[in-house]
Design a protein around this motif. Structure first.
Motif, short mmCIF file in Angstrom:
data_model
loop_
_atom_site.label_atom_id
_atom_site.label_comp_id
_atom_site.label_asym_id
_atom_site.label_seq_id
_atom_site.Cartn_x
_atom_site.Cartn_y
_atom_site.Cartn_z
N TRP A 694 48.47 -35.56 -37.92
CA TRP A 694 48.88 -34.62 -36.87
C TRP A 694 49.92 -33.63 -37.37
O TRP A 694 49.97 -32.49 -36.91
CB TRP A 694 49.42 -35.39 -35.65
CG TRP A 694 50.69 -36.17 -35.92
CD1 TRP A 694 50.79 -37.48 -36.22
CD2 TRP A 694 52.03 -35.65 -35.90
NE1 TRP A 694 52.10 -37.84 -36.40
CE2 TRP A 694 52.89 -36.74 -36.21
CE3 TRP A 694 52.61 -34.41 -35.65
CZ2 TRP A 694 54.28 -36.60 -36.27
CZ3 TRP A 694 53.97 -34.27 -35.72
CH2 TRP A 694 54.80 -35.36 -36.03
N GLU A 699 48.24 -31.41 -32.75
CA GLU A 699 47.61 -32.30 -31.78
C GLU A 699 46.17 -31.89 -31.48
O GLU A 699 45.27 -32.73 -31.38
CB GLU A 699 48.43 -32.32 -30.49
CG GLU A 699 49.81 -32.95 -30.65
CD GLU A 699 50.53 -33.09 -29.32
OE1 GLU A 699 49.87 -33.48 -28.32
OE2 GLU A 699 51.74 -32.81 -29.27
N VAL A 702 43.86 -32.96 -34.56
CA VAL A 702 43.51 -34.37 -34.71
C VAL A 702 42.67 -34.85 -33.54
O VAL A 702 41.80 -35.72 -33.70
CB VAL A 702 44.76 -35.25 -34.92
CG1 VAL A 702 45.46 -34.88 -36.22
CG2 VAL A 702 45.72 -35.18 -33.75
N LEU A 713 45.55 -42.24 -36.16
CA LEU A 713 46.38 -41.04 -36.18
C LEU A 713 47.69 -41.24 -36.95
O LEU A 713 48.63 -40.47 -36.79
CB LEU A 713 46.66 -40.55 -34.76
CG LEU A 713 45.43 -40.08 -33.98
CD1 LEU A 713 45.83 -39.44 -32.66
CD2 LEU A 713 44.58 -39.09 -34.80
N HIS A 730 54.18 -28.11 -37.05
CA HIS A 730 53.76 -29.07 -36.03
C HIS A 730 54.81 -30.14 -35.73
O HIS A 730 54.49 -31.16 -35.11
CB HIS A 730 52.44 -29.72 -36.44
CG HIS A 730 51.29 -28.77 -36.43
ND1 HIS A 730 50.92 -28.05 -35.32
CD2 HIS A 730 50.43 -28.39 -37.42
CE1 HIS A 730 49.88 -27.29 -35.60
NE2 HIS A 730 49.57 -27.47 -36.88
#
Length: 791
Positions: A694, A699, A702, A713, A730
């Protein structure tokens, strides 16, 4: 070679075949050679000058000084065209012009004098430099016949060049012929210029013009002559079969144009003569509404298509809109793919074919196969992922490969490479198959671990070209100051992570020259003394190798010491790409592929599980990805020690090799989807967990990959710093509440896990959902003289 005898034999054979059979054979060759991809170049057409010393009987492009406002386009006029092309997403600036107008017209000489140059080639060089300096477009130059020295000069300012042979027929140069009065159209002159480009390693475009008075035998002779040059030099990146169109106010205004069947026949013959690998192009606009039928002849390229400028050579024949071109291509079961002016095979071998000064501009806009990037998305950035558009599947052989992989069969390197090269609907098919395998293997549960990254030092003696995290004498311009955490700060962070629900600390750092193997043992002790139940996932194979060397111990003995001191597992980082040709470019002083595999094998032997990673999207090609995956698979089959596979997209923003123009802009979204999906298929059933990052993909990214074979994740991280240093936007932590929400929105069931894939205890989960804010970090400055005492 004797063109006459060979051409006559071929002509008899081709004319003896029914047209449908000839087209079918050519079509099969073209599809096999190009995997069903039909390429095109998004370009602007820059008619630098329409003055020409030649007098071809069919040409309306060439004008006299009285018919044009100026002898040449000015630099400002060129820039206006090119800037418009850049705004429309073009990659190519096609410079087309007449041959040596200064030898015929005083107006041309006067313009060149005013520009401070002595020849048309001088002016082309100046304009190409201007385009390169002011825009991201790449020049392709059709400058007519040039000397070898002139071609060499333009090689430094253009990624490719072109010169149509048109015809080998000397008859056409006689009175009444198409090329009468055109000294630059003499076949021997043009062949010599084309061969000179081959000696200079210039990616080159050539081809034939049909319907100007030649006979079919002469077409075949012309194609054979070009094939002979290509076999000697390998530089002909495409062969164009262009059909004559009669134009008013020319000597050939009343000439019969070649029919569509004749054009199809000639294009198919070109494919059969050059074989499956050559790029065969027929301009679609010259066939008007019939252009989709050109695909029947085995072509694989539509040529340059401009959303901005007209075809100044054939202004009566507008290019089809790219959307309509795509519709026609997909209706034939094929995939339309943009390319640059220089074809993918030459991009993949750029050191041989592209001048080093041009390479940064090329790398910036290509994918790992050498085609143009299709959108503006890049790993680490905030641009939305490209929307998925359902497309038809086309390649039955790919479906067979996928089906074999799903049974657990080990694929070969070339087969895996073929999967990575998939495009269009085949990408969707591969991702859907990977997701079905994910459902079969791990169900709808998506797992993650609550953890904290502790990067204890960013001081590193290595010179990896991709790393923006490490700091040393040559890295002061990159983010952050050199630091080396105290053991007290490491322990504090571990305790804080435990209090916030973590089950793992992930510890890695640079290769600090003051560290020894004892340093790593001390780091372990700092965590385990503070939080005995914390799982320590730490130390890359490079750190392990370095630590063992400083203590004079075998790697396996040192690993056992780390295990006994509390190490729970190892991150499978420092792998980058397990291909030594690539490693020599990006991390020449790092572990070799074999040493990395040996360290990980030793870890597995002493009972330490590891992850496996790949860093992709920089300088490598798909065959390197395939080799990497298969080496991971083979080691897993031997040891069973990998817990998961983690693709790590290259973040280019602050990477040194990107800042120097030595790498691509990370993988494309298509490549990211394929990496996760193909990994699921190729590693099945030996590695059942495929993880998406991620912090590199965001977000949205993924979540989308949960439909491409991903079931994990990774970690919540708490303090991500390595990707952040490289430029990702991110964030540093994705809290459990956000993880749960993300997974639930995707229609999956979230589950907290431990590092070794057991469910996290209820107490740990409860603590993670009520986590306090993180305290400020204490970044202990790096003081080399004190380190020797402290460590």
């Amino acid at each position: 070679m004797r063109l006459d005898g060979a051409a006559e034999d071929l002509l008899r054979a081709y004319e003896a075949m029914p047209l449908a059979e000839l087209l079918g054979e050519a079509r099969t060759l073209g599809r096999d050679g190009h995997r069903g991809v039909i390429s095109y170049s998004r370009k602007v057409f820059v008619p630098l000058t329409r003055l020409c010393r030649d007098s071809c009987g069919y040409c309306t492009f060439a004008k006299t000084p009285r018919q044009v406002e100026a002898a040449f386009l000015s630099p400002d006029e060129v820039l206006a065209i090119v800037h418009a092309g850049q705004a429309a997403g073009c990659h190519e600036a096609l410079l087309t012009l007449g041959d040596k107008p200064e030898l015929r017209y005083a107006a041309a000489r006067e313009f060149l004098d005013a520009q401070g140059v002595g020849s048309t080639v001088d002016y082309i060089e100046k304009i190409c430099k201007l385009i390169l300096a002011e825009t991201g477009l790449l020049p392709h130059v059709n400058a007519g016949v040039m000397s070898e020295a002139e071609t060499a000069r333009l090689r430094k300012v253009s990624v490719s060049q072109g010169l149509m042979l048109e015809s080998l027929s000397e008859r056409l140069c006689e009175r009444g012929g198409a090329h009468f009065g055109s000294p630059d159209k003499l076949p021997a002159v043009r062949l010599a210029a084309i061969e000179a480009a081959g000696r200079l390693r210039v990616p080159f475009t050539s081809g034939i013009l049909i319907g100007i008075g030649e006979i079919r035998l002469e077409r075949v002779q012309s194609l054979l002559a070009l094939r002979d040059l290509h076999e000697r030099h390998g530089h002909l990146q495409e062969i164009i079969v262009q059909n004559f169109r009669a134009k008013a106010e020319t000597r050939f205004a009343g000439y019969d144009e070649p029919g569509l069947d004749d054009l199809l026949w000639t294009a198919a013959v070109a494919r059969l003569i050059f074989g499956p690998a050559m790029n065969i192009q027929v301009p679609p606009n010259l066939s008007y509404a019939n252009y989709p039928r050109l695909l029947e002849a085995g072509i694989n390229d539509w040529g340059g298509i401009s959303p901005v400028t007209a075809d100044h050579v054939n202004p009566e024949a507008p290019w089809p809109e790219i959307a309509r071109l795509q519709e026609a291509t997909e209706a034939a079961g094929l995939t339309l793919q943009p390319r640059l002016a220089v074809y993918p095979a030459y991009v993949r071998n750029a050191a041989q074919w592209i001048d080093p000064s041009l390479l940064p501009k090329v790398l910036k806009v290509v994918d790992g196969d050498g085609f143009a990037r299709e959108d503006g998305w890049m790993p680490g950035g905030l641009a939305p992922i490209p929307p998925l558009r359902k497309r038809a599947r086309r390649d039955i052989s790919l479906e067979r490969l996928v089906a074999r992989a799903a049974t657990g069969t080990r694929l070969g390197n070339q087969e895996v490479t073929t999967l990575f090269a998939a495009r269009g609907g085949d990408v969707d098919m591969i991702c859907e198959a990977a997701d079905a395998l994910r459902a079969q293997t791990s169900g709808d549960t998506v797992r993650y671990v609550v953890n904290r990254n502790i990067n204890y030092t960013n001081v590193c003696s290595y010179t990896c070209k991709f790393c923006a995290f490490s700091k040393g004498k040559t890295h002061d311009h990159l983010r952050g100051r050199p630091y080396d955490l105290s053991l007290e700060e490491v322990a504090r962070r571990a305790r804080e992570a435990w209090d916030r629900g973590a089950t793992e600390v992930c510890m890695q750092g640079g290769i600090n020259p003051h560290y020894t193997g004892q340093t790593y043992l001390d780091l372990l002790r700092a965590v385990k003394d503070e939080v005995p139940d914390m799982h320590v996932h730490a130390f890359s194979p490079l750190e392990v190798s370095q630590g063992a060397a400083t203590l004079g111990l075998p790697v396996e003995r040192f690993l056992a010491m780390l295990r006994d001191a509390g190490l729970g597992s190892l991150p499978g980082t420092a792998a980058e790409i397990l291909d030594d040709k690539v490693r020599q470019i990006i991390c020449a002083d790092k572990l070799t592929t074999q040493i990395w595999l040996d360290v990980v094998r030793s870890a597995h032997r002493v009972g330490l599980r590891t992850t496996a990673t790949i860093m992709f999207g920089h300088v490598e090609t798909y065959d390197s990805w395939a080799a990497h995956l298969l080496r991971i698979r083979d080691l897993q089959e031997e040891t069973g020690g990998f817990t998961e596979f983690v693709p790590l997209p290259f973040i280019h923003m602050e990477a040194p090799m990107s800042l120097r123009g030595q790498a691509r802009s990370g993988p494309t979204w298509r490549e990211v989807r394929l990496m996760h999906a193909v990994a699921r298929l190729v590693l099945h059933p030996l590695i059942s967990n495929i993880q998406a990052s991620w912090v590199k993909l965001g977000e949205e990214g993924v979540a989308s990959l949960l439909r491409s074979g991903v079931n994990d994740l990774g970690g919540t991280l708490m303090n991500e710093s390595i990707s952040r240093a490289a430029g990702t936007q991110h964030g540093q932590e994705l809290a459990p509440e956000a993880m749960d929400a993300l997974i639930s929105r995707a229609g999956r069931t979230p589950e907290q896990r431990t590092t070794l894939y057991r469910p996290a205890a209820a107490e740990r989960r409860a603590a993670s959902l009520a986590a306090p804010e993180l305290q400020d970090l204490v970044m202990t400055p790096f003081v080399p003289k004190q380190m020797a005492v402290a460590r």
